[in-house]
Design a protein around this motif. Structure first.
Motif, PDB file in Angstrom:
ATOM      1  N   LEU A 129    -124.931  31.978  26.683  1.00  0.00           N
ATOM      2  CA  LEU A 129    -123.955  32.616  25.790  1.00  0.00           C
ATOM      3  C   LEU A 129    -124.423  32.544  24.335  1.00  0.00           C
ATOM      4  CD1 LEU A 129    -120.605  31.466  27.454  1.00  0.00           C
ATOM      5  CD2 LEU A 129    -121.434  33.818  27.256  1.00  0.00           C
ATOM      6  N   PHE A 130    -124.946  31.409  23.939  1.00  0.00           N
ATOM      7  CA  PHE A 130    -125.434  31.280  22.554  1.00  0.00           C
ATOM      8  C   PHE A 130    -126.545  32.291  22.253  1.00  0.00           C
ATOM      9  CE2 PHE A 130    -124.050  26.669  21.397  1.00  0.00           C
ATOM     10  CZ  PHE A 130    -122.838  27.169  20.973  1.00  0.00           C
ATOM     11  N   LYS A 131    -127.390  32.532  23.235  1.00  0.00           N
ATOM     12  CA  LYS A 131    -128.489  33.514  23.049  1.00  0.00           C
ATOM     13  C   LYS A 131    -127.944  34.888  22.669  1.00  0.00           C
ATOM     14  CE  LYS A 131    -133.003  32.693  24.166  1.00  0.00           C
ATOM     15  NZ  LYS A 131    -133.165  32.210  22.860  1.00  0.00           N
ATOM     16  N   LYS A 132    -126.778  35.210  23.234  1.00  0.00           N
ATOM     17  CA  LYS A 132    -126.166  36.519  22.974  1.00  0.00           C
ATOM     18  C   LYS A 132    -125.787  36.688  21.501  1.00  0.00           C
ATOM     19  CE  LYS A 132    -126.030  38.296  26.960  1.00  0.00           C
ATOM     20  NZ  LYS A 132    -126.596  39.588  27.216  1.00  0.00           N
ATOM     21  N   LEU A 133    -125.599  35.570  20.805  1.00  0.00           N
ATOM     22  CA  LEU A 133    -125.165  35.640  19.407  1.00  0.00           C
ATOM     23  C   LEU A 133    -126.312  35.960  18.458  1.00  0.00           C
ATOM     24  CD1 LEU A 133    -122.838  32.491  19.194  1.00  0.00           C
ATOM     25  CD2 LEU A 133    -122.134  34.887  19.228  1.00  0.00           C
ATOM     26  N   GLU A 134    -127.521  35.666  18.891  1.00  0.00           N
ATOM     27  CA  GLU A 134    -128.666  35.761  17.975  1.00  0.00           C
ATOM     28  C   GLU A 134    -128.833  37.152  17.384  1.00  0.00           C
ATOM     29  OE1 GLU A 134    -132.022  34.049  19.991  1.00  0.00           O
ATOM     30  OE2 GLU A 134    -131.086  32.068  19.981  1.00  0.00           O
ATOM     31  N   ALA A 135    -128.649  38.171  18.220  1.00  0.00           N
ATOM     32  CA  ALA A 135    -128.808  39.552  17.745  1.00  0.00           C
ATOM     33  C   ALA A 135    -127.748  39.914  16.704  1.00  0.00           C
ATOM     34  CB  ALA A 135    -128.720  40.506  18.924  1.00  0.00           C
ATOM     35  N   LYS A 136    -126.728  39.095  16.612  1.00  0.00           N
ATOM     36  CA  LYS A 136    -125.645  39.374  15.655  1.00  0.00           C
ATOM     37  C   LYS A 136    -125.829  38.613  14.341  1.00  0.00           C
ATOM     38  CE  LYS A 136    -123.904  41.435  19.169  1.00  0.00           C
ATOM     39  NZ  LYS A 136    -123.950  42.895  19.267  1.00  0.00           N
ATOM     40  N   GLY A 137    -126.955  37.938  14.210  1.00  0.00           N
ATOM     41  CA  GLY A 137    -127.204  37.185  12.974  1.00  0.00           C
ATOM     42  C   GLY A 137    -126.455  35.867  12.951  1.00  0.00           C
ATOM     43  N   ILE A 138    -126.164  35.355  14.146  1.00  0.00           N
ATOM     44  CA  ILE A 138    -125.380  34.118  14.251  1.00  0.00           C
ATOM     45  C   ILE A 138    -126.090  33.138  15.177  1.00  0.00           C
ATOM     46  CG2 ILE A 138    -123.209  33.194  15.207  1.00  0.00           C
ATOM     47  CD1 ILE A 138    -121.833  35.704  14.172  1.00  0.00           C
ATOM     48  N   ILE A 139    -126.046  31.869  14.815  1.00  0.00           N
ATOM     49  CA  ILE A 139    -126.621  30.832  15.684  1.00  0.00           C
ATOM     50  C   ILE A 139    -125.487  29.923  16.160  1.00  0.00           C
ATOM     51  CG2 ILE A 139    -128.121  28.773  15.723  1.00  0.00           C
ATOM     52  CD1 ILE A 139    -129.975  30.212  13.802  1.00  0.00           C
ATOM     53  N   GLY A 140    -125.469  29.650  17.456  1.00  0.00           N
ATOM     54  CA  GLY A 140    -124.480  28.727  18.018  1.00  0.00           C
ATOM     55  C   GLY A 140    -125.039  27.312  17.975  1.00  0.00           C
ATOM     56  N   LEU A 141    -124.283  26.410  17.374  1.00  0.00           N
ATOM     57  CA  LEU A 141    -124.778  25.030  17.235  1.00  0.00           C
ATOM     58  C   LEU A 141    -124.187  24.084  18.267  1.00  0.00           C
ATOM     59  CD1 LEU A 141    -124.654  24.488  13.354  1.00  0.00           C
ATOM     60  CD2 LEU A 141    -126.624  25.118  14.762  1.00  0.00           C
ATOM     61  N   ALA A 142    -122.926  24.331  18.639  1.00  0.00           N
ATOM     62  CA  ALA A 142    -122.271  23.365  19.542  1.00  0.00           C
ATOM     63  C   ALA A 142    -121.006  23.974  20.129  1.00  0.00           C
ATOM     64  CB  ALA A 142    -121.894  22.112  18.757  1.00  0.00           C
ATOM     65  N   TYR A 143    -120.571  23.374  21.223  1.00  0.00           N
ATOM     66  CA  TYR A 143    -119.268  23.725  21.793  1.00  0.00           C
ATOM     67  C   TYR A 143    -118.323  22.544  21.587  1.00  0.00           C
ATOM     68  CZ  TYR A 143    -121.443  27.719  24.107  1.00  0.00           C
ATOM     69  OH  TYR A 143    -122.104  28.896  24.356  1.00  0.00           O
ATOM     70  N   TRP A 144    -117.143  22.854  21.098  1.00  0.00           N
ATOM     71  CA  TRP A 144    -116.128  21.817  20.901  1.00  0.00           C
ATOM     72  C   TRP A 144    -114.941  22.094  21.828  1.00  0.00           C
ATOM     73  CZ3 TRP A 144    -115.650  21.025  14.809  1.00  0.00           C
ATOM     74  CH2 TRP A 144    -116.832  20.430  14.356  1.00  0.00           C
ATOM     75  N   ASP A 145    -114.451  21.039  22.398  1.00  0.00           N
ATOM     76  CA  ASP A 145    -113.399  21.103  23.418  1.00  0.00           C
ATOM     77  C   ASP A 145    -112.006  21.009  22.777  1.00  0.00           C
ATOM     78  OD1 ASP A 145    -111.983  20.862  25.754  1.00  0.00           O
ATOM     79  OD2 ASP A 145    -112.885  18.959  26.387  1.00  0.00           O
TER      80      ASP A 145
END
Ligand code: LMR
Length: 332
Positions: A129-145
């Motif tokens: 899922l985080f990979k999907k964000l890359e093309a949008k100029g966004i990096i996913g760092l973590a998931y919080w519960d």
């Protein structure tokens, strides 16, 4: 070479030397929509504390809770424009970015408990899922519960038929839209900051959320009945603007990565207890009635919402569903 030049230029923007020759402080604006006294609110403050400590004050983190800077949709636009650097939106809010796949996480009764959820996000699903964000100029760092959703209205919601005709506020996910429709209700997307007033004035009849959000936003004071249904999970993705993140000096990025990893462990370790305590306080307040489903009633909700799974294929695609079903070892 071009890439290198761009990286150098970006680094220069964010680390300009101050007039006295010292490095200018790097400021991270971290915007979110919930109260400080929630798992996410506490997580953001923990990240601030650790980031400032590990960078020796070279980074300053400004946390803006409770939609004080931006509301839901605006904050994602602001991140892409670089007006804020860090957010932690619920993954139910990512469709406007063009990444509907995150909504698969909103499927009803997908995660049987917090442990299952945690394993899935740490595994291939979370990374995919985080990979999907890359093309949008966004990096996913973590998931919080933030645990599991309850449901509420001004009447007891015990059987699926109790939802008939109710206007229910949802946060953004079409999957939630679908399962509430299957119960006969009319879902409506609305910014989190507007929910209390909408419930109070009857613009909507009900909503879903976790105990910590009910308590800190006082939703329980304007909802006569809450069903502790725990029918879907609420998780956040901590995200940064890629240009900002990649433009940071490598040592600073390393220190921030360490701060984020520790803030993530902290947040995820307190989420369950924060919600149990919040539920206890809601109960003690006497301002609403809590309802718990019997196994038969729960089975009836599950049956009514089950068609969401089939419907989801057209919305989020088979690939993410396959990944999830493999990870959780469930048939979809
Ligand atoms: C909501 O809008 O209901 C939630 O996603 C708010 C939050 O961030 O917990």
């Amino acid at each position: 070479m071009r890439k290198l030049l761009l990286a150098v230029a970006a680094a220069a923007v964010f680390a300009l030397p101050a007039a006295n020759g010292a490095q200018a402080q790097i400021v991270i604006k971290f915007s979110h929509v919930v109260a400080n006294d929630t798992p996410k609110g506490k997580g953001a403050l923990k990240f601030k504390e650790l980031a400032e400590k590990y960078t020796n004050g070279k980074v300053k983190v400004e946390v803006y809770p409770n939609s004080t800077l931006y509301k839901d949709k605006e904050e994602i636009e602001a991140l892409q424009l670089g007006s804020v650097q860090m957010l932690a939106p619920s993954t139910a809010k990512f469709a406007p970015l063009g990444v509907k796949e995150f909504e698969a996480l909103d499927l009803p009764w997908l995660f049987k408990d917090d442990k299952t959820y945690d394993a899935a996000m740490k595994g291939p699903v979370g990374q995919w899922l985080f990979k999907k964000l890359e093309a949008k100029g966004i990096i996913g760092l973590a998931y919080w519960d933030n645990g599991f959703h309850m449901t509420s209205a001004n009447r007891p919601l015990i059987n699926p038929s109790d939802f008939q005709g109710l206007k229910i506020r949802i946060s953004g996910s079409k999957i939630a839209d679908q399962y509430f429709r299957e119960l006969g209700s009319i879902p409506q997307i609305m910014a989190f900051s507007e929910v209390y007033q909408a419930l109070q004035t009857g613009v909507v009849d009900g909503c879903e959320n976790t105990p910590s959000n009910y308590l800190t936003q006082k939703f329980h004071e304007v909802q006569k009945d809450i069903t502790v249904s725990y029918h879907a999970h609420l998780q956040y993705a901590v995200i940064v603007n890629s240009k900002f993140w990649n433009g940071l000096p490598a040592d600073i990025r390393g220190q921030l990565t360490k701060a984020m990893a520790e803030a993530t462990d902290y947040t995820n370790s307190i989420a369950a207890k924060e919600n149990t305590d919040a539920l206890e306080e809601i109960k003690k307040s006497g301002k609403t009635t809590l309802h718990y489903l019997t196994p038969e009633q729960k089975a009836a909700w599950q049956k009514a919402m089950q068609p969401t799974y089939k419907w989801a294929k057209g919305r989020v695609g088979q690939e993410v569903l396959d990944l999830i079903s493999k990870e959780l070892n469930v048939q979809m």
